[in-house]
Scaffold this motif. Structure first.
Motif, PDB file in Angstrom:
ATOM      1  N   GLU A 115      38.177  79.526  34.535  1.00 59.43           N
ATOM      2  CA  GLU A 115      37.558  78.659  33.533  1.00 59.43           C
ATOM      3  C   GLU A 115      36.050  78.540  33.781  1.00 59.43           C
ATOM      4  OE1 GLU A 115      38.656  77.266  30.858  1.00 59.43           O
ATOM      5  OE2 GLU A 115      37.031  75.853  30.409  1.00 59.43           O
ATOM      6  N   ALA A 116      35.680  78.377  35.052  1.00 59.18           N
ATOM      7  CA  ALA A 116      34.252  78.229  35.373  1.00 59.18           C
ATOM      8  C   ALA A 116      33.484  79.504  34.996  1.00 59.18           C
ATOM      9  CB  ALA A 116      34.083  77.915  36.861  1.00 59.18           C
ATOM     10  N   ARG A 117      34.064  80.650  35.302  1.00 55.84           N
ATOM     11  CA  ARG A 117      33.394  81.919  34.946  1.00 55.84           C
ATOM     12  C   ARG A 117      33.249  82.022  33.434  1.00 55.84           C
ATOM     13  NH1 ARG A 117      36.858  84.263  39.078  1.00 55.84           N
ATOM     14  NH2 ARG A 117      35.590  84.597  40.941  1.00 55.84           N
ATOM     15  N   ALA A 118      34.290  81.638  32.711  1.00 56.33           N
ATOM     16  CA  ALA A 118      34.231  81.712  31.240  1.00 56.33           C
ATOM     17  C   ALA A 118      33.137  80.798  30.693  1.00 56.33           C
ATOM     18  CB  ALA A 118      35.585  81.324  30.654  1.00 56.33           C
ATOM     19  N   ARG A 119      32.861  79.718  31.400  1.00 52.69           N
ATOM     20  CA  ARG A 119      31.800  78.791  30.964  1.00 52.69           C
ATOM     21  C   ARG A 119      30.429  79.212  31.455  1.00 52.69           C
ATOM     22  NH1 ARG A 119      33.857  72.606  31.776  1.00 52.69           N
ATOM     23  NH2 ARG A 119      35.938  72.815  30.866  1.00 52.69           N
ATOM     24  N   GLY A 120      30.360  80.252  32.276  1.00 50.95           N
ATOM     25  CA  GLY A 120      29.071  80.687  32.814  1.00 50.95           C
ATOM     26  C   GLY A 120      28.578  79.841  33.967  1.00 50.95           C
ATOM     27  N   ILE A 121      29.472  79.110  34.602  1.00 49.20           N
ATOM     28  CA  ILE A 121      29.090  78.315  35.774  1.00 49.20           C
ATOM     29  C   ILE A 121      28.960  79.255  36.969  1.00 49.20           C
ATOM     30  CG2 ILE A 121      29.905  76.536  37.390  1.00 49.20           C
ATOM     31  CD1 ILE A 121      31.288  75.171  34.980  1.00 49.20           C
TER      32      ILE A 121
END
Ligand SMILES: CC(C)(COP(=O)(O)OP(=O)(O)OC[C@H]1O[C@@H](n2cnc3c(N)ncnc32)[C@H](O)[C@@H]1OP(=O)(O)O)[C@@H](O)C(=O)NCCC(=O)NCCS
Length: 166
Positions: A115-121
């Motif tokens: 999820e974090a990768r998908a958000r660009g975090i």
């Protein structure tokens, strides 16, 4: 028969209000049974909060809803939960002691990272209890600051800031 076989939990989003009681029970049990192996009774009480379960669970429920909260389920029973805040903080990672050491935290963290990768975090951060530090290390986090003076409800409960570059 007690088994320590690896679990393969289903990971799904937190459902309000259905998941509030079970996640609160897991939070309590994880601190009182698992984290109590490395903290004193006074530290455990401070962290878990002394006293009965609040009559009004709406504050607990709304904090879970405000974060991106995932639960892990085995045979339709919630066995753990974790969350992600918009700034990359993993504020919660708690597993039912009866399901501990069987891959539930790894499954939750794998989904949180996705999820974090998908958000660009770019990086996850957590304030890991002494109980959780070995697991977080195994899951790709490194200690960036010891926090020996961390205080909860007036009691010193040391933990550590840990980070994981995604
Ligand atoms: C920390 C916690 C969430 C771990 O949950 P878990 O489901 O037992 O963890 P897992 O079984 O998924 O373990 C993840 C990895 O860490 C490793 N690990 C876990 N605990 C470990 C320990 N004490 N020492 C060494 N390695 C450990 C596991 O071997 C596993 O590695 P692998 O997948 O490569 O085999 C759980 O123990 C807990 O709820 N603790 C109390 C509450 C707490 O402190 N929460 C964190 C708040 S900051």
């Amino acid at each position: 028969m007690v088994t320590t076989a690896r679990l393969h939990p289903d990971i799904r989003g937190y459902r309000s209000p259905d998941d509030q009681d079970k996640t609160f029970e897991i939070f309590q049990a994880a601190i009182r049974q698992t984290a109590s192996q490395v903290y004193t009774p006074g530290q455990v009480d401070a962290w878990a909060g002394i006293g009965p379960r609040p009559a009004d669970m709406s504050d607990w429920d709304s904090r879970r809803r405000r974060a991106f909260t995932l639960v892990a389920e085995v045979d339709d029973t919630v066995v753990g939960f974790a969350d992600l805040l918009p700034d990359g903080l993993v504020d919660m990672l708690f597993v039912d002691p009866r399901a501990g050491g069987r891959g539930v935290a790894r499954a939750l963290l794998t989904s949180i990272k996705g999820e974090a990768r998908a958000r660009g975090i770019p990086e996850l951060r957590t304030l890991a209890s002494r109980s959780a530090q070995p697991a977080f290390e195994r899951l790709g986090f490194t200690i960036t600051a010891e926090r020996p003076d961390n205080t909860v409800r007036g009691v010193v409960v040391p933990n550590a800031e840990m980070r994981c570059v995604l």
